[in-house]
Structures are given as C-alpha cells and as structure tokens.
Design a protein around this motif. Structure first.
Motif: not given
Length: 235
Positions: A83, A131-132, A135-136, A139-140, A150-151, A154, A157-158
């Motif tokens: 990330i 996964s990040a 999900l990102y 979210a965007r 929110v970040v 993410i 979870v990742s």
C-alpha cells in the motif's frame, strides 16, 4: 510437529529438499521480476520511504504477540509495504527483511528461505495489494476523494487477507512435500485459524500506520497516488 514448528517463518526440515529447491527457484525468479518492475514504482521521493518501510517491518517482526497458549504472531508487513510503496517494491522490502532475519538472527531456516519469501513476499504481498486495490477502487466510485478512516478500513481488510494467503502458501508447500508426520488437514486447520487471529493484529497495525502516513503525506502513498486521488479527506 509442535505448534512452534508450524510458524510463518518455516524452519529447516518442515518440507523436503526438492520442494525447498523448487520454491527457492520460484523466489529467485519472482524477486528478479520485482526488482525489474520496482523501477516503475520508485522515484527520488519514494526511495527513502521504501527504506523506512523495510526498517519498520523488520522492527515490528521482532515483537511477538500472543494468540493462543503456545502460539504467537507478528506483523508480516506485506499489505502495509504494498500500500505504501507498491507491490513490487513492497515484495523486495519484505524479502530483504526475511533474508536478514534468516542469516543474522536464525529466524526461519536458510533452506526454507525460498519458501518463506514465496509465502510472505509473493503470496502475502500480492493478495494484500490486490484486495486493497479492489476495495479502494470500489470506495472511489463516483468520488474524487476517500476519507482517511475508509483507507484505514481497506488497509485492515487487505492485511487480514494477505496474512491468511501467506499462511495458505505454507499449506500448499506442506501438501507437496511435508517432511513431518502431522496430517495435512490438521496443519491447514491450524494455520488458517491462527492466522486469521494474527491477521486481525496485523490489520490493526497496518491500518493505524497507513492512516498516519495518509494524514501526513498522502502524495507518498502508492495506492493513492497511482489511482489519481488528489488527497484524502481528513477524519
């Protein structure tokens, strides 16, 4: 096989020699690709961050936290590195940490180094970043910015996903050439269950670290800057 021997850092003798050699070759090829592709992720701003990420992962991996009686876990760092500095650079950061630990601190067997690198630097980083990224992007959708919490979610979870996938890499290797007498089902169940718990701890550390960097310098976070986010919305 004892609980201590079914650890993320595999010791020598857990899998047989042919499987150790096979995954050693896989690790060398994967790191060669990562070294080539990392040039696209790094610039004069992010090279120092990559060094800090590797140092942070090394330091935190030295600290174990209890999961169950006789079981402890530590940060793997795959999702965190991916990330912050990108998946290819992140894989190199984790691999460097594993190499130093194996040769200087005897943390993980030297003959198992290829398998450990494959599990944590390849499987863990790839699953965590994929996964990040997914999900990102979800979210965007319809937004220019993503809120810092929110970040962080993410990242959490990742990190859990990356940790479990890295553990399942060990299960794959054990199924191909396990040198111990413990059944594959027992190893798989133990590795999955304990690494879900370890992943929660990893997720918390990853989320807090990523949110701190996003609040201070969102322009340095690879996941954000490569997906054209102007800035994260303060919490």
């Amino acid at each position: 096989m004892t609980v201590d021997h079914v650890a993320m850092h595999m010791s020598d003798g857990i899998v047989n020699a042919p499987i150790s050699v096979l995954f050693g070759i896989i690790a060398v090829v994967a790191l060669g690709i990562c070294a080539w592709r990392a040039r696209e992720e790094l610039d004069e701003r992010t090279v120092p961050l990559a060094g800090l990420v590797a140092a942070f992962i090394f330091a935190v991996q030295m600290v174990n936290f209890p999961i169950l009686p006789g079981v402890s876990g530590h940060l793997l760092g795959g999702a965190l590195a991916a990330i912050l500095v990108g998946p290819f650079t992140g894989a190199l950061c984790v691999a460097i940490v594993l190499i130093v630990q194996a040769f200087l601190f005897a943390d993980g067997g030297v003959t198992a180094l290829g398998a450990n690198i494959t599990n944590m630097s390849v499987f863990g980083v790839a699953a965590g970043y994929a996964s990040a990224l997914l999900l990102y992007r979800l979210a965007r959708r319809g937004r220019d910015d993503v809120a810092v919490p929110v970040v962080g979610g993410i990242a959490f979870v990742s990190a859990v996903i990356g940790t479990v996938c890295a553990a399942m890499g060990f299960v794959l290797e054990y199924s191909l050439g396990g040198a111990a007498t413990t059944s594959l089902g027992a190893v798989a169940g133990y590795m999955f269950g304990t690494h879900v718990l370890i992943g929660v701890g990893e997720g918390i550390i990853t989320a807090l670290t990523v949110m701190a960097v996003v609040r201070a310098r969102p322009d340095l976070v690879y996941l954000l800057r490569t997906n054209r986010v102007r800035t994260a919305v303060p919490a």
